[in-house]
Design an enzyme around this catalytic site. Structure first.
Site, short mmCIF file in Angstrom:
data_model
loop_
_atom_site.label_atom_id
_atom_site.label_comp_id
_atom_site.label_asym_id
_atom_site.label_seq_id
_atom_site.Cartn_x
_atom_site.Cartn_y
_atom_site.Cartn_z
N HIS A 49 0.87 -1.18 0.00
CA HIS A 49 0.00 0.00 0.00
C HIS A 49 0.91 1.23 0.00
O HIS A 49 2.04 1.17 0.50
CB HIS A 49 -0.83 -0.06 1.29
CG HIS A 49 -1.88 0.99 1.41
ND1 HIS A 49 -1.61 2.25 1.88
CD2 HIS A 49 -3.21 0.96 1.14
CE1 HIS A 49 -2.74 2.95 1.91
NE2 HIS A 49 -3.72 2.19 1.47
N ASP A 67 3.20 -4.40 7.99
CA ASP A 67 1.98 -3.60 7.85
C ASP A 67 0.82 -4.57 8.03
O ASP A 67 0.51 -5.36 7.13
CB ASP A 67 1.97 -2.94 6.47
CG ASP A 67 0.62 -2.33 6.13
OD1 ASP A 67 -0.34 -2.53 6.88
OD2 ASP A 67 0.53 -1.65 5.08
N LYS A 111 -10.30 -0.68 10.85
CA LYS A 111 -10.44 -1.88 10.01
C LYS A 111 -10.75 -3.11 10.86
O LYS A 111 -10.96 -4.19 10.35
CB LYS A 111 -9.16 -2.10 9.21
CG LYS A 111 -8.93 -1.03 8.13
CD LYS A 111 -7.87 -1.46 7.16
CE LYS A 111 -7.24 -0.33 6.38
NZ LYS A 111 -8.11 0.23 5.35
N1 C6P Z 1 -6.35 0.37 2.85
C1 C6P Z 1 -8.21 -0.04 1.38
O1 C6P Z 1 -9.35 0.20 0.94
P1 C6P Z 1 -5.13 3.70 7.10
O2 C6P Z 1 -5.71 4.49 5.97
O3 C6P Z 1 -3.97 4.41 7.75
O4 C6P Z 1 -6.14 3.22 8.09
O5 C6P Z 1 -4.54 2.34 6.46
C2 C6P Z 1 -3.62 2.41 5.41
C3 C6P Z 1 -3.36 1.03 4.85
C4 C6P Z 1 -2.10 0.48 5.04
N2 C6P Z 1 -1.82 -0.75 4.59
C5 C6P Z 1 -2.72 -1.52 3.97
C6 C6P Z 1 -2.36 -2.89 3.53
C7 C6P Z 1 -4.01 -1.01 3.76
O6 C6P Z 1 -4.91 -1.77 3.14
C8 C6P Z 1 -4.33 0.30 4.19
C9 C6P Z 1 -5.67 0.91 3.92
C10 C6P Z 1 -7.69 0.80 2.52
O7 C6P Z 1 -7.52 -0.94 0.93
C11 C6P Z 1 -7.80 2.26 2.20
S1 C6P Z 1 -6.74 2.72 0.88
#
Ligand code: C6P
Length: 404
Positions: free
Chosen positions: A122, A199, A225
């Protein structure tokens, strides 16, 4: 066994209609819905205990502080960390990765060094490293992704060099659903004395995680999440490493003593928690962890696997269906394209049928380039989803196809 009908009653939003149709919420990788107990814990905390933490001598402040620290202990237990000092509250995975990249680079990385990431990261496990690479003059090495959507482990071993300072990879891909062999990666990296950051944004909500059995050096995740509120997340870090890392931000709470001649920093984990923390968010996150624990993470994983298998079988029967990613070890996510229908057309038309999926590059543009596609349609599952909802998705896709 999961009693899905009774679980669904815990999530008020699942009773909603959109465009006059029952909501079929299959965008859980973006964010999960919240059970009533989490929603209640936020308003209860504001109604009954709100006061700034770690500052006051008065009753409410002490009570709020105790609740926030109890939440930290809950997170510690949930991820199997050795001590509360290793659990840092952040705003989410993105902030956890920025904290890590900024602080770790400053402490441990020099010009000419290398950090290994992977081709399925990501953006939040790419860009923070690029920002620091520009600053300190190190380079990023990228583990290639195979056609099945797995990490090329031979290439990974070949990328390790005497200059490698850290390996930072995702536990589960938010696009492919691939569950990466993180134990194996950690074992290999550690055999070279290299620490590993994971991550866990898409790992923790679906898989039992124990950072000590994994032997992970860092592990990041987002509260929203895993059925908790937005704006709260965690960075776990091994104490030996965290204690050598400088603070990420300066301000209240992260200091021991401030003078104009110099400042000394607070103990772990407070050294990394500048300013008023989202203590209400921590309290509600603890509630969410209690909630999933009361169902059981292993039971959740089994149920979600059965849903995912069912969805793969149903969708595979649709002519023109092309799955993006076919790793045998997968969790929670199915990405696909149908014929030459653009993913955003598919997403918009499914939405009109009440079905919420995500479309686009999913903040993983380098992976899209590797796969040679502009984006995907992604259905992502939770334990509150049902086989009937997957039938609705499958029927919805057929319906959209018939419009083209
Ligand atoms: N992915 C998705 O729809 P945040 O935005 O900080 O809560 O998480 C970021 C993030 C980091 N690593 C991975 C593997 C992720 O999937 C995500 C967030 C969401 O896939 C929003 S882009």
């Amino acid at each position: 066994m999961i009693d899905v009908e009774s679980i669904r009653r815990d999530f008020p939003i699942l009773g909603r209609e959109v465009y006059g149709k029952p909501l079929v919420y299959l965008d859980n990788a973006a964010t999960t819905q919240k059970p009533q107990c989490v929603i209640d814990s936020i308003s209860d905390a504001y109604r009954n205990v709100n006061a700034n933490v770690h500052r006051g001598v008065h009753f409410l402040s002490l009570e709020a502080t105790d609740m926030m620290e109890a939440a930290r202990e809950k997170v510690r237990q949930f991820i199997g960390a050795g001590s509360k000092e290793e659990v840092i509250f952040t705003r989410g995975t993105t902030e956890s990765m920025n904290l890590l990249a900024s602080s770790f680079s400053r402490a441990f990385i020099k010009e000419g060094d290398e950090v290994i990431i992977s081709g399925m990261e990501h953006h939040s496990n790419i860009v923070p490293w690029q920002l620091q690479a520009e600053r300190y003059g190190f380079s990023l090495k990228v583990i290639p992704v195979t056609d099945r959507g797995e990490l090329d482990m031979e290439a990974f071993s070949a990328l390790i060099s005497a200059r490698t300072r850290l390996v930072s990879i995702t536990h589960v891909s938010n696009v492919l659903g691939t569950v990466n062999p993180v134990s194996e990666i950690i074992r290999i990296a550690h055999s070279h004395g290299i620490p590993v950051a994971i991550d866990g944004a898409q790992g923790v909500p679906h898989i039992t995680v124990n950072v000590q059995s994994l032997d992970a050096d860092f592990y990041a995740f987002s509260g929203h999440k895993i059925y908790g509120p937005t704006g709260i997340g965690v960075l776990y870090g091994r104490k030996e490493l965290l204690s050598k890392m400088p603070p990420y931000q300066g301000g209240g709470e992260m200091i021991k003593k401030v003078t104009f001649q110099g400042t000394t920093y607070n103990e772990l984990p407070y050294k990394f928690e500048a300013g008023t923390p989202d203590y209400i968010g921590s309290i509600a996150l603890a509630k969410a962890l209690d909630y999933v624990s009361s169902i059981g993470m292993d039971i959740i994983a089994d149920y979600e696997k059965s849903l995912c298998d069912y969805a793969l079988e149903r969708l595979a029967a649709i002519p023109g269906m092309r799955f993006i990613g076919s790793a045998p070890e997968r969790s929670g996510v199915i990405s696909f394209l149908v014929g030459d229908i653009h993913p955003s057309d598919m997403g918009t038309l499914l939405d009109r049928l009440g079905i919420a999926v995500r479309t686009g590059h999913h903040c993983a543009e380098p992976l899209m380039d590797r796969l040679g596609i502009p984006g995907t349609v992604r259905a992502s599952f939770s334990f509150y989803n049902t086989k009937q909802e997957i039938d609705a998705l499958s029927a919805g896709i057929e319906r959209v196809k018939s419009m083209f």
